[in-house]
Design a protein around this motif. Structure first.
Motif, PDB file in Angstrom:
ATOM      1  N   VAL A 296       0.777  -1.263   0.111  1.00 24.89           N
ATOM      2  CA  VAL A 296       0.114   0.121   0.016  1.00 24.89           C
ATOM      3  C   VAL A 296       1.020   1.062  -0.074  1.00 24.89           C
ATOM      4  O   VAL A 296       1.645   1.337   0.906  1.00 24.89           O
ATOM      5  CB  VAL A 296      -0.856   0.009   1.121  1.00 24.89           C
ATOM      6  N   ASP A 297       0.900   2.154  -1.313  1.00 22.63           N
ATOM      7  CA  ASP A 297       1.828   2.882  -1.135  1.00 22.63           C
ATOM      8  C   ASP A 297       3.370   2.567  -1.153  1.00 22.63           C
ATOM      9  O   ASP A 297       4.151   3.345  -0.427  1.00 22.63           O
ATOM     10  CB  ASP A 297       1.668   4.365  -0.245  1.00 22.63           C
ATOM     11  N   GLY A 298       3.462   1.377  -1.512  1.00 21.66           N
ATOM     12  CA  GLY A 298       4.974   0.995  -1.399  1.00 21.66           C
ATOM     13  C   GLY A 298       5.297   0.367   0.016  1.00 21.66           C
ATOM     14  O   GLY A 298       6.274  -0.304   0.136  1.00 21.66           O
ATOM     15  N   VAL A 299       4.283   0.336   0.870  1.00 17.87           N
ATOM     16  CA  VAL A 299       4.628  -0.241   2.368  1.00 17.87           C
ATOM     17  C   VAL A 299       4.029  -1.747   2.260  1.00 17.87           C
ATOM     18  O   VAL A 299       2.726  -1.878   2.033  1.00 17.87           O
ATOM     19  CB  VAL A 299       3.848   0.473   3.337  1.00 17.87           C
ATOM     20  N   ASP A 300       4.901  -2.488   2.509  1.00 18.70           N
ATOM     21  CA  ASP A 300       4.311  -3.997   2.841  1.00 18.70           C
ATOM     22  C   ASP A 300       3.554  -4.373   3.820  1.00 18.70           C
ATOM     23  O   ASP A 300       4.113  -4.287   5.026  1.00 18.70           O
ATOM     24  CB  ASP A 300       5.454  -4.930   2.453  1.00 18.70           C
ATOM     25  N   LEU A 301       2.295  -4.504   3.850  1.00 17.83           N
ATOM     26  CA  LEU A 301       1.587  -4.682   4.974  1.00 17.83           C
ATOM     27  C   LEU A 301       2.158  -6.090   5.455  1.00 17.83           C
ATOM     28  O   LEU A 301       1.576  -5.976   6.768  1.00 17.83           O
ATOM     29  CB  LEU A 301      -0.284  -5.036   4.536  1.00 17.83           C
ATOM     30  N   THR A 302       2.386  -7.071   4.980  1.00 19.49           N
ATOM     31  CA  THR A 302       2.872  -8.270   5.736  1.00 19.49           C
ATOM     32  C   THR A 302       3.928  -8.165   6.585  1.00 19.49           C
ATOM     33  O   THR A 302       4.101  -9.053   7.288  1.00 19.49           O
ATOM     34  CB  THR A 302       3.036  -9.349   4.714  1.00 19.49           C
ATOM     35  N   ARG A 303       4.608  -7.030   6.553  1.00 15.15           N
ATOM     36  CA  ARG A 303       5.768  -6.880   7.465  1.00 15.15           C
ATOM     37  C   ARG A 303       5.564  -5.958   8.657  1.00 15.15           C
ATOM     38  O   ARG A 303       6.652  -5.707   9.355  1.00 15.15           O
ATOM     39  CB  ARG A 303       6.965  -6.542   6.645  1.00 15.15           C
ATOM     40  N   LEU A 304       4.443  -5.357   8.813  1.00 12.82           N
ATOM     41  CA  LEU A 304       4.042  -4.433   9.595  1.00 12.82           C
ATOM     42  C   LEU A 304       3.753  -5.071  10.765  1.00 12.82           C
ATOM     43  O   LEU A 304       3.035  -6.118  11.061  1.00 12.82           O
ATOM     44  CB  LEU A 304       3.128  -3.441   9.068  1.00 12.82           C
ATOM     45  N   SER A 305       4.321  -4.259  12.087  1.00 18.26           N
ATOM     46  CA  SER A 305       3.711  -4.637  13.327  1.00 18.26           C
ATOM     47  C   SER A 305       2.153  -4.308  13.700  1.00 18.26           C
ATOM     48  O   SER A 305       1.753  -3.445  12.779  1.00 18.26           O
ATOM     49  CB  SER A 305       4.623  -3.907  14.308  1.00 18.26           C
ATOM     50  N   ARG A 306       1.707  -4.831  14.491  1.00 14.89           N
ATOM     51  CA  ARG A 306       0.164  -4.344  14.666  1.00 14.89           C
ATOM     52  C   ARG A 306       0.008  -2.728  14.744  1.00 14.89           C
ATOM     53  O   ARG A 306      -0.850  -2.549  14.202  1.00 14.89           O
ATOM     54  CB  ARG A 306      -0.283  -5.130  15.862  1.00 14.89           C
ATOM     55  N   PRO A 307       0.775  -2.226  15.604  1.00 15.17           N
ATOM     56  CA  PRO A 307       0.333  -0.863  15.705  1.00 15.17           C
ATOM     57  C   PRO A 307       0.573  -0.016  14.465  1.00 15.17           C
ATOM     58  O   PRO A 307      -0.192   1.008  14.170  1.00 15.17           O
ATOM     59  CB  PRO A 307       1.535  -0.361  16.814  1.00 15.17           C
ATOM     60  N   GLU A 308       1.540  -0.637  13.521  1.00 15.19           N
ATOM     61  CA  GLU A 308       1.791   0.124  12.617  1.00 15.19           C
ATOM     62  C   GLU A 308       0.681  -0.163  11.436  1.00 15.19           C
ATOM     63  O   GLU A 308       0.123   0.657  10.624  1.00 15.19           O
ATOM     64  CB  GLU A 308       3.245  -0.264  11.675  1.00 15.19           C
ATOM     65  N   LEU A 309       0.257  -1.385  11.553  1.00 17.46           N
ATOM     66  CA  LEU A 309      -0.858  -1.849  10.648  1.00 17.46           C
ATOM     67  C   LEU A 309      -2.247  -1.077  11.102  1.00 17.46           C
ATOM     68  O   LEU A 309      -2.764  -0.688  10.196  1.00 17.46           O
ATOM     69  CB  LEU A 309      -1.298  -3.428  11.000  1.00 17.46           C
ATOM     70  N   TYR A 310      -2.387  -1.043  12.400  1.00 21.15           N
ATOM     71  CA  TYR A 310      -3.654  -0.127  12.801  1.00 21.15           C
ATOM     72  C   TYR A 310      -3.523   1.460  12.275  1.00 21.15           C
ATOM     73  O   TYR A 310      -4.399   1.937  11.816  1.00 21.15           O
ATOM     74  CB  TYR A 310      -3.597   0.030  14.362  1.00 21.15           C
ATOM     75  N   ARG A 311      -2.437   1.724  12.232  1.00 22.37           N
ATOM     76  CA  ARG A 311      -2.274   3.427  11.769  1.00 22.37           C
ATOM     77  C   ARG A 311      -2.525   3.297  10.205  1.00 22.37           C
ATOM     78  O   ARG A 311      -3.248   4.299   9.873  1.00 22.37           O
ATOM     79  CB  ARG A 311      -0.705   3.802  11.862  1.00 22.37           C
ATOM     80  N   ILE A 312      -1.861   2.363   9.508  1.00 25.45           N
ATOM     81  CA  ILE A 312      -2.278   2.504   8.096  1.00 25.45           C
ATOM     82  C   ILE A 312      -3.598   2.228   7.776  1.00 25.45           C
ATOM     83  O   ILE A 312      -4.146   2.437   6.745  1.00 25.45           O
ATOM     84  CB  ILE A 312      -1.184   1.686   7.377  1.00 25.45           C
ATOM     85  N   ARG A 313      -4.389   1.478   8.535  1.00 24.80           N
ATOM     86  CA  ARG A 313      -5.744   0.933   8.293  1.00 24.80           C
ATOM     87  C   ARG A 313      -6.762   2.290   8.470  1.00 24.80           C
ATOM     88  O   ARG A 313      -7.539   2.191   7.992  1.00 24.80           O
ATOM     89  CB  ARG A 313      -6.183  -0.067   9.254  1.00 24.80           C
ATOM     90  N   ARG A 314      -6.157   3.350   9.233  1.00 25.63           N
ATOM     91  CA  ARG A 314      -7.063   4.602   9.479  1.00 25.63           C
ATOM     92  C   ARG A 314      -7.480   5.362   7.863  1.00 25.63           C
ATOM     93  O   ARG A 314      -7.977   6.053   7.968  1.00 25.63           O
ATOM     94  CB  ARG A 314      -6.499   5.543  10.308  1.00 25.63           C
ATOM     95  N   ARG A 315      -6.358   4.859   7.045  1.00 21.90           N
ATOM     96  CA  ARG A 315      -6.673   5.395   5.479  1.00 21.90           C
ATOM     97  C   ARG A 315      -7.682   4.465   4.932  1.00 21.90           C
ATOM     98  O   ARG A 315      -8.135   5.013   3.808  1.00 21.90           O
ATOM     99  CB  ARG A 315      -5.381   5.433   4.897  1.00 21.90           C
ATOM    100  N   PHE A 316      -8.230   3.549   5.520  1.00 20.95           N
ATOM    101  CA  PHE A 316      -9.114   2.531   4.806  1.00 20.95           C
ATOM    102  C   PHE A 316     -10.612   2.674   5.324  1.00 20.95           C
ATOM    103  O   PHE A 316     -10.605   3.089   6.545  1.00 20.95           O
ATOM    104  CB  PHE A 316      -8.825   1.346   5.099  1.00 20.95           C
TER     105      PHE A 316
END
Ligand SMILES: Nc1ncnc2c1ncn2[C@@H]1O[C@H](COP(=O)(O)OP(=O)(O)OP(=O)(O)O)[C@@H](O)[C@H]1O
Ligand SMILES: [Mg+2]
Lengths: 271, 256
Positions: free
Chosen positions: A83-103
């Motif tokens: 997602v915008d070049g960031v690999d979701l499969t490598r993110l930690s949970r807090p990072e994932l939660y942060r990126i999900r705010r855009r969804f």
């Protein structure tokens, strides 16, 4: 027809804004097995930024599972989700939660919280994720409910709603945070034709206001070709075709032709 | 032979993995339960659900338990001409043992199963996934308040159980069988120590943790379909009842 000649098909003539940057979401060689069955089998797909992308395919083709990968709800067995070049499969949970705010996401079954009424369901993300005051929240929620034609239904609980109303309430909830990327799993299935068209034109209207990226799974073939810019055809966990709507519509691929026309005879035999 | 060893090995590994999963789940929910800000509103709601709504059942079982203790105790003690000790016998068995254990078992049946079913339905209805997509940690939002609620309510319910049970014993021993009221309460006061009360309380806190842990875990990991919910509810009730009794033995042997 090239990318830059795209016109907004839903509204006819208007020229589309030039997207900034590459694809919003990229799926790279995605593989996922569920219960020992390969549901996604090497998906390579680019979701164009700031466009409405429709995903079509037979029931059980893996559309919903693919959509869940785009927001990191499912972890692939192999492959990457960018997602915008960031690999979701490598993110930690807090990072994932942060990126999900855009969804924003609409689930196939609605997934409304059944302990909350419709109003509180739509207000839920605002209450949990923003510092807005009560008056502002009320205003926004009422606006969204009015847009999906549920003005009077705010105090109803999900088990008092019809299937179509559940879906519309869920759509209001998915849009209430004004997300950049909207993932919709069959927003129009089970709606009567008038409501369906008003929901689709609402989506189109919203698109013109916010210019978000949208992925919409749909069984409304061939109508959906008029409401989307880009179409992805999925079959047996593989991408058969991913191209601008016109091109897919005119495709000579036998499976795509059968899907569009709903022919009983063709490459796919059900009976 | 090799196949047998493999089968056993696979089962053992699966059990160990499940235990590891439960431990991680417990750790995640406890650590997010204490991370500020504590979701006080949600915790109060759970105390109402787990505690207040279980009151009737607890009062009912406690009064009959106390009454039967009064009868049995009187019958047994009379053989040693020690009826006067009835108050101590009733109070000690309730405070140290029956209060915490029976209230925990009642809460498991009344509230624990409901916790599992509620979270299980949220799981199969993709409501937990919906929380995730909103960037809300479902453990913090759903599990931690229930755990805190159980940790607060279960000891309180056990204390109420104790008091009602002692009154039940009084009803039978004093009002029915004619024991002297002063003797009933006097002996009780002389023999019940603070340690008895604190041991009982400690037990019920541990049971509150076990119930909420097992029941939320089972609900959170419900398999798809309505069958999944009924399965996880049954296994939650069985497992947490068994763990309460095992935990009771272990705690008693440590605390005595
Ligand atoms: N959680 C799961 N566990 C096991 N199998 C699953 C799970 N979710 C989906 N599947 C399987 O994956 C396949 C694809 O499912 P998916 O929901 O993506 O289909 P779909 O394309 O969305 O179909 P529809 O148009 O009917 O919604 C199906 O065969 C389904 O049985
Ligand atoms: Mg689907």
């Amino acid at each position: 027809m090239t990318e830059n000649d795209w016109v907004c098909r839903p509204c006819g003539l208007e020229k589309l804004p030039e997207p900034q940057g590459g694809p919003a979401i990229r799926l790279v060689d995605l593989v996922k097995a569920l219960d020992g069955k390969k549901v996604l089998d090497g998906i390579d797909l680019d979701i164009p930024r700031q466009r409405i992308t429709a995903v079509i395919g037979l029931s059980g083709a893996g559309k919903s599972v693919m959509l869940k990968h785009m927001i990191g709800l499912e972890r692939p067995d192999a492959g990457r989700v960018l997602v915008d070049g960031v690999d979701l499969t490598r993110l930690s949970r807090p990072e994932l939660y942060r990126i999900r705010r855009r969804f924003g996401m609409l689930f196939q079954g609605g997934a409304l919280f059944d302990s909350l009424d419709v109003f509180e369901n739509v207000a839920f993300p605002l209450r949990e994720k923003t510092a807005l005051g009560e008056a502002e929240i009320r205003e926004r929620v009422h606006m969204r409910l009015a847009q999906v034609g549920l003005e009077g239904a705010g105090e109803k609980f999900p088990d008092e709603l019809s299937g179509g109303m559940v879906r519309r309430a869920a759509l209001a909830r998915a849009m209430v945070m004004d997300p950049e990327i909207l993932l919709l799993d069959e927003p129009t299935t089970g709606l009567d034709p008038i409501i369906r068209n008003s929901i689709l034109s609402l989506i189109c209207h919203m698109y013109h206001q916010h210019c978000f990226t949208m992925v919409m799974i749909s069984h409304d073939i061939p109508d959906i070709f008029c409401w989307s810019h880009h179409v992805v055809v999925l079959h047996d966990g593989k991408v058969v075709l991913s191209a601008p709507a016109e091109e897919v519509f005119r495709s000579s691929d036998p499976f795509v032709r059968q899907l569009i026309h709903g022919d009983i005879a063709g490459p796919v035999h059900l009976m | 032979m090799l196949a047998l060893a493999e089968a056993i090995g696979t089962r053992v590994l699966r059990k160990i993995r499940a235990m590891g999963g439960m431990t991680i789940f417990l750790w995640a929910s406890l650590s997010s339960a204490v991370a500020p800000p504590v979701p006080l509103r949600h915790v109060v709601k759970q105390v109402h659900f787990i505690g207040v709504k279980s009151l009737f059942v607890i009062v009912l079982t406690a009064s009959f338990t106390g009454m039967v203790l009064g009868l049995q105790g009187y019958y047994t003690l009379r053989k040693f001409a020690a009826e006067g000790l009835l108050g101590s016998a009733v109070a000690l068995s309730l405070i140290r043992e029956l209060g915490p254990v029976l209230s925990a078992l009642m809460v498991t049946g009344r509230a624990g199963s409901a916790l599992t079913a509620e979270i299980g339905i949220m799981r199969i209805g993709e409501q937990i996934d919906a929380l995730e997509t909103m960037g809300i940690d479902p453990i913090r939002h759903l599990v931690s308040p229930r755990m805190l609620g159980a940790l607060v309510s279960v000891p309180l319910l056990a204390s109420i159980f104790d008091v009602i049970g002692i009154l039940g014993g009084y009803l039978v021993g004093v009002k029915l069988l004619g024991l002297n009221q002063g003797v009933y309460f006097g002996q009780m006061e002389a023999s019940v120590m603070l340690k008895d009360v604190s041991d009982g309380l400690l037990k019920s806190i541990a049971f509150g943790l076990i119930i909420s842990w097992v029941c939320t875990f089972k609900g959170y990991h419900t398999a798809r379909g309505a069958e999944g919910v009924s399965q996880s509810t049954t296994s939650a009730v069985v497992l947490s009842s068994v763990l309460v009794l095992i935990g009771d033995y272990l705690l008693t042997s440590v605390l005595l």
